[in-house]
Write a protein that holds these residues in place. Sequence first.
Motif, PDB file in Angstrom:
ATOM      1  N   VAL A   7      45.974  22.314  34.985  1.00 28.02           N
ATOM      2  CA  VAL A   7      46.111  23.054  33.806  1.00 28.02           C
ATOM      3  C   VAL A   7      46.299  24.384  34.061  1.00 28.02           C
ATOM      4  O   VAL A   7      45.681  25.050  34.875  1.00 28.02           O
ATOM      5  CB  VAL A   7      45.129  22.760  32.878  1.00 28.02           C
ATOM      6  N   PRO A   8      46.973  25.162  33.375  1.00 32.68           N
ATOM      7  CA  PRO A   8      47.115  26.742  33.388  1.00 32.68           C
ATOM      8  C   PRO A   8      45.863  27.525  33.397  1.00 32.68           C
ATOM      9  O   PRO A   8      45.058  27.013  32.316  1.00 32.68           O
ATOM     10  CB  PRO A   8      48.192  27.225  32.235  1.00 32.68           C
ATOM     11  N   LYS A   9      45.669  28.339  34.143  1.00 29.73           N
ATOM     12  CA  LYS A   9      44.331  28.884  34.341  1.00 29.73           C
ATOM     13  C   LYS A   9      44.442  30.425  34.468  1.00 29.73           C
ATOM     14  O   LYS A   9      45.589  30.881  34.901  1.00 29.73           O
ATOM     15  CB  LYS A   9      43.390  28.526  35.522  1.00 29.73           C
ATOM     16  N   ASP A  10      43.484  31.136  33.779  1.00 29.90           N
ATOM     17  CA  ASP A  10      43.600  32.889  34.048  1.00 29.90           C
ATOM     18  C   ASP A  10      42.410  33.042  34.802  1.00 29.90           C
ATOM     19  O   ASP A  10      41.418  32.653  34.569  1.00 29.90           O
ATOM     20  CB  ASP A  10      43.720  33.406  32.654  1.00 29.90           C
ATOM     21  N   PHE A  11      42.544  33.982  36.028  1.00 34.13           N
ATOM     22  CA  PHE A  11      41.617  34.401  36.823  1.00 34.13           C
ATOM     23  C   PHE A  11      41.345  35.851  36.550  1.00 34.13           C
ATOM     24  O   PHE A  11      42.265  36.453  36.869  1.00 34.13           O
ATOM     25  CB  PHE A  11      41.919  33.942  38.281  1.00 34.13           C
ATOM     26  N   ILE A  12      40.394  36.370  35.920  1.00 30.30           N
ATOM     27  CA  ILE A  12      40.134  37.835  35.518  1.00 30.30           C
ATOM     28  C   ILE A  12      38.925  38.071  36.156  1.00 30.30           C
ATOM     29  O   ILE A  12      37.867  37.517  35.935  1.00 30.30           O
ATOM     30  CB  ILE A  12      40.099  38.018  33.982  1.00 30.30           C
ATOM     31  N   LYS A  13      39.024  39.256  37.053  1.00 24.71           N
ATOM     32  CA  LYS A  13      37.830  39.882  37.673  1.00 24.71           C
ATOM     33  C   LYS A  13      37.814  41.233  37.840  1.00 24.71           C
ATOM     34  O   LYS A  13      38.836  41.961  38.131  1.00 24.71           O
ATOM     35  CB  LYS A  13      37.767  39.247  38.810  1.00 24.71           C
ATOM     36  N   LEU A  14      36.574  41.982  37.315  1.00 25.98           N
ATOM     37  CA  LEU A  14      36.481  43.329  37.408  1.00 25.98           C
ATOM     38  C   LEU A  14      35.372  43.396  38.574  1.00 25.98           C
ATOM     39  O   LEU A  14      34.339  42.939  38.029  1.00 25.98           O
ATOM     40  CB  LEU A  14      36.353  44.071  36.170  1.00 25.98           C
ATOM     41  N   LYS A  15      35.517  44.125  39.744  1.00 22.88           N
ATOM     42  CA  LYS A  15      34.419  43.949  40.690  1.00 22.88           C
ATOM     43  C   LYS A  15      34.777  45.445  41.533  1.00 22.88           C
ATOM     44  O   LYS A  15      35.633  46.112  41.703  1.00 22.88           O
ATOM     45  CB  LYS A  15      34.394  42.911  41.663  1.00 22.88           C
ATOM     46  N   SER A  16      33.257  45.807  41.977  1.00 22.88           N
ATOM     47  CA  SER A  16      33.353  47.045  42.948  1.00 22.88           C
ATOM     48  C   SER A  16      33.385  46.815  44.585  1.00 22.88           C
ATOM     49  O   SER A  16      33.915  47.591  45.105  1.00 22.88           O
ATOM     50  CB  SER A  16      31.685  47.562  42.728  1.00 22.88           C
ATOM     51  N   GLU A  17      33.712  45.448  44.648  1.00 20.78           N
ATOM     52  CA  GLU A  17      33.843  45.090  46.297  1.00 20.78           C
ATOM     53  C   GLU A  17      35.392  45.197  46.368  1.00 20.78           C
ATOM     54  O   GLU A  17      36.098  44.985  45.479  1.00 20.78           O
ATOM     55  CB  GLU A  17      33.238  43.793  46.599  1.00 20.78           C
ATOM     56  N   LYS A  18      35.772  45.424  47.748  1.00 20.90           N
ATOM     57  CA  LYS A  18      37.249  45.271  48.235  1.00 20.90           C
ATOM     58  C   LYS A  18      37.864  44.259  47.742  1.00 20.90           C
ATOM     59  O   LYS A  18      37.329  42.820  47.672  1.00 20.90           O
ATOM     60  CB  LYS A  18      37.173  45.368  49.476  1.00 20.90           C
ATOM     61  N   LEU A  19      39.067  44.211  47.140  1.00 18.21           N
ATOM     62  CA  LEU A  19      39.919  43.235  46.558  1.00 18.21           C
ATOM     63  C   LEU A  19      40.700  42.565  47.756  1.00 18.21           C
ATOM     64  O   LEU A  19      41.081  43.288  48.722  1.00 18.21           O
ATOM     65  CB  LEU A  19      40.921  43.619  45.563  1.00 18.21           C
ATOM     66  N   SER A  20      40.939  41.310  47.473  1.00 16.33           N
ATOM     67  CA  SER A  20      41.557  40.408  48.619  1.00 16.33           C
ATOM     68  C   SER A  20      42.993  40.002  48.052  1.00 16.33           C
ATOM     69  O   SER A  20      42.963  39.190  47.265  1.00 16.33           O
ATOM     70  CB  SER A  20      40.603  39.300  48.986  1.00 16.33           C
ATOM     71  N   VAL A  21      43.950  40.295  48.751  1.00 11.14           N
ATOM     72  CA  VAL A  21      45.285  39.967  48.378  1.00 11.14           C
ATOM     73  C   VAL A  21      45.387  38.375  48.561  1.00 11.14           C
ATOM     74  O   VAL A  21      46.002  37.472  47.802  1.00 11.14           O
ATOM     75  CB  VAL A  21      46.571  40.472  49.145  1.00 11.14           C
ATOM     76  N   ASP A  22      44.853  37.721  49.819  1.00  5.08           N
ATOM     77  CA  ASP A  22      44.877  36.325  49.972  1.00  5.08           C
ATOM     78  C   ASP A  22      43.993  35.374  48.860  1.00  5.08           C
ATOM     79  O   ASP A  22      44.454  34.734  48.596  1.00  5.08           O
ATOM     80  CB  ASP A  22      44.067  36.046  51.495  1.00  5.08           C
ATOM     81  N   GLU A  23      42.725  36.094  48.470  1.00  6.30           N
ATOM     82  CA  GLU A  23      41.952  35.478  47.535  1.00  6.30           C
ATOM     83  C   GLU A  23      42.948  35.528  46.305  1.00  6.30           C
ATOM     84  O   GLU A  23      42.849  34.277  45.574  1.00  6.30           O
ATOM     85  CB  GLU A  23      40.629  36.138  47.384  1.00  6.30           C
ATOM     86  N   VAL A  24      43.399  36.292  45.840  1.00  4.21           N
ATOM     87  CA  VAL A  24      44.272  36.379  44.517  1.00  4.21           C
ATOM     88  C   VAL A  24      45.425  35.396  44.343  1.00  4.21           C
ATOM     89  O   VAL A  24      45.465  34.745  43.501  1.00  4.21           O
ATOM     90  CB  VAL A  24      44.385  37.962  43.856  1.00  4.21           C
ATOM     91  N   SER A  25      46.244  35.582  45.530  1.00  2.00           N
ATOM     92  CA  SER A  25      47.320  34.793  45.540  1.00  2.00           C
ATOM     93  C   SER A  25      46.946  33.243  45.641  1.00  2.00           C
ATOM     94  O   SER A  25      47.457  32.598  45.186  1.00  2.00           O
ATOM     95  CB  SER A  25      48.296  35.492  46.648  1.00  2.00           C
ATOM     96  N   GLU A  26      45.868  32.908  46.487  1.00  2.00           N
ATOM     97  CA  GLU A  26      45.663  31.525  46.413  1.00  2.00           C
ATOM     98  C   GLU A  26      45.170  31.076  45.039  1.00  2.00           C
ATOM     99  O   GLU A  26      45.129  29.634  44.958  1.00  2.00           O
ATOM    100  CB  GLU A  26      44.257  31.351  47.575  1.00  2.00           C
ATOM    101  N   LEU A  27      44.505  31.890  44.274  1.00  2.00           N
ATOM    102  CA  LEU A  27      43.995  31.570  43.103  1.00  2.00           C
ATOM    103  C   LEU A  27      45.234  30.567  42.221  1.00  2.00           C
ATOM    104  O   LEU A  27      45.222  29.917  41.324  1.00  2.00           O
ATOM    105  CB  LEU A  27      43.388  32.405  42.329  1.00  2.00           C
ATOM    106  N   VAL A  28      46.294  31.308  42.564  1.00  2.00           N
ATOM    107  CA  VAL A  28      47.653  31.035  41.246  1.00  2.00           C
ATOM    108  C   VAL A  28      48.541  29.766  42.104  1.00  2.00           C
ATOM    109  O   VAL A  28      49.478  29.351  41.352  1.00  2.00           O
ATOM    110  CB  VAL A  28      48.310  32.139  41.016  1.00  2.00           C
ATOM    111  N   ILE A  29      48.370  29.506  43.259  1.00  2.00           N
ATOM    112  CA  ILE A  29      49.177  28.410  43.903  1.00  2.00           C
ATOM    113  C   ILE A  29      49.080  27.275  43.193  1.00  2.00           C
ATOM    114  O   ILE A  29      48.082  26.606  42.814  1.00  2.00           O
ATOM    115  CB  ILE A  29      48.845  28.397  45.402  1.00  2.00           C
ATOM    116  N   SER A  30      50.296  26.597  42.787  1.00  3.49           N
ATOM    117  CA  SER A  30      50.324  25.406  42.260  1.00  3.49           C
ATOM    118  C   SER A  30      51.296  24.432  42.973  1.00  3.49           C
ATOM    119  O   SER A  30      52.477  24.925  43.407  1.00  3.49           O
ATOM    120  CB  SER A  30      50.609  25.365  40.861  1.00  3.49           C
ATOM    121  N   PRO A  31      51.256  23.141  43.077  1.00  3.30           N
ATOM    122  CA  PRO A  31      52.198  22.184  43.569  1.00  3.30           C
ATOM    123  C   PRO A  31      53.401  22.330  42.618  1.00  3.30           C
ATOM    124  O   PRO A  31      54.442  21.813  43.310  1.00  3.30           O
ATOM    125  CB  PRO A  31      51.598  21.118  43.966  1.00  3.30           C
ATOM    126  N   TYR A  32      53.157  22.738  41.512  1.00  3.49           N
ATOM    127  CA  TYR A  32      54.250  22.681  40.221  1.00  3.49           C
ATOM    128  C   TYR A  32      55.321  23.758  40.534  1.00  3.49           C
ATOM    129  O   TYR A  32      56.071  23.969  39.779  1.00  3.49           O
ATOM    130  CB  TYR A  32      53.783  22.145  39.319  1.00  3.49           C
TER     131      TYR A  32
END
Length: 155
Positions: A7-32
């Motif tokens: 099911v479609p998901k939204d991942f929203i995060k505001l944080k003081s730690e360093k952001l990770s491109v890998d982490e963010v891109s992996e959140l949205v990967i879908s086999p579809y």
Amino acid sequence: MDESEDVPKDFIKLKSEKLSVDEVSELVISPYCGAVSLFIGTTRNNFEGKKVIHLEYEAYTSMAETEIKKICRDVRQKWPSVKHIAVHHRLGVVPITEASVIIAVSSPHRAESLEAVKYCINTLKASVPIWKKEIYEDEYSWKENKECFWANSEK
């Protein structure tokens, strides 16, 4: 996997730690989905001839998250094929070359995810209560986004 399980998901995060491109891109990967589009906003070392030392971000967190959720809803109305959306924004000090914001969108085809990412960053800068302070060598300056509707309403 049945598509109804992804099911479609939204991942929203505001944080003081360093952001990770890998982490963010992996959140949205879908086999579809055959497309994952990313926007990465980074701290540059200059602004109008001044040397930038770093940026600092502050936010009205609950309101910012609410506004980002609205952006995600708008994206899904404009581009119904979009599967997952991730918006991570850093708060506090962001050194030169590090990411201040990462937005990722997946969709079956590239056109929708590219358009949705552009819409997300432009709308975020125009409507989300996150403030940027540029720290220079000898001074600092709070910056308003030119796109920001509340900053321009009094001018």
